[in-house]
Design a protein around this motif. Structure first.
Motif, PDB file in Angstrom:
ATOM      1  N   LYS A 213     -46.933  22.742  -5.003  1.00 48.93           N
ATOM      2  CA  LYS A 213     -45.605  22.997  -4.530  1.00 48.93           C
ATOM      3  C   LYS A 213     -44.479  22.787  -5.720  1.00 48.93           C
ATOM      4  O   LYS A 213     -43.673  23.442  -5.839  1.00 48.93           O
ATOM      5  CB  LYS A 213     -45.463  22.370  -3.390  1.00 48.93           C
ATOM      6  CG  LYS A 213     -45.984  22.640  -1.998  1.00 48.93           C
ATOM      7  CD  LYS A 213     -45.485  22.175  -0.769  1.00 48.93           C
ATOM      8  CE  LYS A 213     -45.712  20.560  -0.673  1.00 48.93           C
ATOM      9  NZ  LYS A 213     -45.535  20.070   0.896  1.00 48.93           N
ATOM     10  N   TYR A 214     -44.759  21.484  -6.320  1.00 43.67           N
ATOM     11  CA  TYR A 214     -43.966  21.168  -7.559  1.00 43.67           C
ATOM     12  C   TYR A 214     -43.975  22.172  -8.591  1.00 43.67           C
ATOM     13  O   TYR A 214     -42.886  22.752  -9.050  1.00 43.67           O
ATOM     14  CB  TYR A 214     -44.545  19.744  -7.960  1.00 43.67           C
ATOM     15  CG  TYR A 214     -43.553  19.538  -9.254  1.00 43.67           C
ATOM     16  CD1 TYR A 214     -42.436  18.691  -9.103  1.00 43.67           C
ATOM     17  CD2 TYR A 214     -44.162  19.641 -10.459  1.00 43.67           C
ATOM     18  CE1 TYR A 214     -41.801  18.420 -10.037  1.00 43.67           C
ATOM     19  CE2 TYR A 214     -43.454  19.618 -11.634  1.00 43.67           C
ATOM     20  CZ  TYR A 214     -42.096  18.900 -11.398  1.00 43.67           C
ATOM     21  OH  TYR A 214     -41.384  18.376 -12.453  1.00 43.67           O
ATOM     22  N   LEU A 215     -44.938  22.593  -8.881  1.00 38.03           N
ATOM     23  CA  LEU A 215     -45.236  23.546 -10.093  1.00 38.03           C
ATOM     24  C   LEU A 215     -44.659  24.859  -9.587  1.00 38.03           C
ATOM     25  O   LEU A 215     -44.029  25.576 -10.623  1.00 38.03           O
ATOM     26  CB  LEU A 215     -46.627  23.969 -10.357  1.00 38.03           C
ATOM     27  CG  LEU A 215     -47.431  22.891 -11.079  1.00 38.03           C
ATOM     28  CD1 LEU A 215     -48.982  23.148 -11.387  1.00 38.03           C
ATOM     29  CD2 LEU A 215     -46.790  22.470 -12.271  1.00 38.03           C
ATOM     30  N   PHE A 216     -44.528  25.394  -8.385  1.00 44.95           N
ATOM     31  CA  PHE A 216     -44.197  26.414  -7.652  1.00 44.95           C
ATOM     32  C   PHE A 216     -42.469  26.464  -7.879  1.00 44.95           C
ATOM     33  O   PHE A 216     -41.910  27.052  -8.163  1.00 44.95           O
ATOM     34  CB  PHE A 216     -44.515  26.899  -6.486  1.00 44.95           C
ATOM     35  CG  PHE A 216     -43.837  28.133  -5.807  1.00 44.95           C
ATOM     36  CD1 PHE A 216     -44.481  29.370  -6.392  1.00 44.95           C
ATOM     37  CD2 PHE A 216     -42.967  28.239  -4.824  1.00 44.95           C
ATOM     38  CE1 PHE A 216     -43.718  30.587  -5.651  1.00 44.95           C
ATOM     39  CE2 PHE A 216     -42.366  29.224  -4.340  1.00 44.95           C
ATOM     40  CZ  PHE A 216     -42.726  30.483  -4.993  1.00 44.95           C
ATOM     41  N   ASP A 217     -42.137  25.177  -7.593  1.00 46.92           N
ATOM     42  CA  ASP A 217     -40.618  25.033  -7.294  1.00 46.92           C
ATOM     43  C   ASP A 217     -39.873  24.774  -8.718  1.00 46.92           C
ATOM     44  O   ASP A 217     -38.953  25.263  -8.972  1.00 46.92           O
ATOM     45  CB  ASP A 217     -40.555  23.683  -6.378  1.00 46.92           C
ATOM     46  CG  ASP A 217     -39.551  23.634  -5.698  1.00 46.92           C
ATOM     47  OD1 ASP A 217     -38.700  24.452  -5.330  1.00 46.92           O
ATOM     48  OD2 ASP A 217     -38.930  22.420  -5.154  1.00 46.92           O
ATOM     49  N   VAL A 218     -40.426  23.934  -9.614  1.00 49.13           N
ATOM     50  CA  VAL A 218     -39.979  23.397 -10.949  1.00 49.13           C
ATOM     51  C   VAL A 218     -40.653  24.090 -11.897  1.00 49.13           C
ATOM     52  O   VAL A 218     -39.833  24.387 -12.985  1.00 49.13           O
ATOM     53  CB  VAL A 218     -39.880  21.788 -10.809  1.00 49.13           C
ATOM     54  CG1 VAL A 218     -39.390  21.189 -12.254  1.00 49.13           C
ATOM     55  CG2 VAL A 218     -39.325  21.206  -9.508  1.00 49.13           C
ATOM     56  N   GLY A 219     -41.890  24.168 -12.115  1.00 46.84           N
ATOM     57  CA  GLY A 219     -42.542  24.768 -13.255  1.00 46.84           C
ATOM     58  C   GLY A 219     -42.794  23.528 -14.289  1.00 46.84           C
ATOM     59  O   GLY A 219     -42.550  22.427 -13.991  1.00 46.84           O
ATOM     60  N   ILE A 220     -43.345  24.042 -15.276  1.00 47.01           N
ATOM     61  CA  ILE A 220     -43.543  23.113 -16.618  1.00 47.01           C
ATOM     62  C   ILE A 220     -42.866  23.315 -17.707  1.00 47.01           C
ATOM     63  O   ILE A 220     -42.894  22.616 -18.929  1.00 47.01           O
ATOM     64  CB  ILE A 220     -45.006  23.301 -16.762  1.00 47.01           C
ATOM     65  CG1 ILE A 220     -45.492  24.576 -17.526  1.00 47.01           C
ATOM     66  CG2 ILE A 220     -45.973  22.679 -15.710  1.00 47.01           C
ATOM     67  CD1 ILE A 220     -46.628  24.894 -18.009  1.00 47.01           C
ATOM     68  N   ALA A 221     -41.889  24.297 -17.814  1.00 45.69           N
ATOM     69  CA  ALA A 221     -40.800  24.579 -18.586  1.00 45.69           C
ATOM     70  C   ALA A 221     -39.994  23.213 -19.505  1.00 45.69           C
ATOM     71  O   ALA A 221     -39.711  23.331 -20.416  1.00 45.69           O
ATOM     72  CB  ALA A 221     -40.027  25.736 -18.429  1.00 45.69           C
ATOM     73  N   ASN A 222     -39.954  22.466 -18.438  1.00 47.89           N
ATOM     74  CA  ASN A 222     -38.942  21.103 -18.880  1.00 47.89           C
ATOM     75  C   ASN A 222     -40.051  20.137 -19.261  1.00 47.89           C
ATOM     76  O   ASN A 222     -39.130  18.967 -19.481  1.00 47.89           O
ATOM     77  CB  ASN A 222     -38.228  20.894 -17.598  1.00 47.89           C
ATOM     78  CG  ASN A 222     -37.178  21.803 -17.108  1.00 47.89           C
ATOM     79  OD1 ASN A 222     -36.856  22.451 -18.066  1.00 47.89           O
ATOM     80  ND2 ASN A 222     -37.182  22.049 -15.837  1.00 47.89           N
TER      81      ASN A 222
END
Length: 126
Positions: free
Chosen positions: A65-74
């Protein structure tokens, strides 16, 4: 279980893992990451893995859910402290897959070097 660690880097999420990771553990880390990203724009991670006995399914769902919401680009850099060769092998593969994140493994005794790596301004990706 996850225990948060202070490594005196403003945009760092640092934690120590042991045993089995629960949904509450995952929520603790992911909420801290969201907060730091909102405040700093990007983060660095330090994961100290003493022992690892798996992840609850609910914790994996929280992570997805986090990866869908925020991703890893940061995420700029990740330092993993471990004495487990199989974890080091996984990190080496992930470093090749996630080219925009500089990921490195360190032994448990190399925490000062891992922190220096996270503090370094060199964001070139190999």
């Amino acid at each position: 279980m996850i225990e948060m660690i202070d490594i005196e880097i403003d945009n760092a999420i640092a934690f120590q893992m042991s045993g089995k990771i629960t949904k509450n553990d995952m929520s603790l880390v992911l909420n801290a990451a969201k907060e730091k990203i909102e405040r700093h724009g990007s983060i660095v991670l330090l994961e100290k893995i003493d022992s690892f006995k798996g992840v609850e399914l609910a914790a994996l769902i929280e992570e997805f859910k986090y990866l869908f919401d925020v991703g890893i680009a940061n995420i700029d850099k990740v330092a993993i402290l471990t004495d487990k060769k199989w974890i080091e092998n996984i990190v080496n593969i992930e470093d090749k897959i996630f080219r925009n994140i500089d990921m490195r493994c360190f032994t448990l005794e190399q925490q000062p070097q891992a922190i220096a790596f996270l503090k370094s301004a060199d964001l070139s990706y190999s």
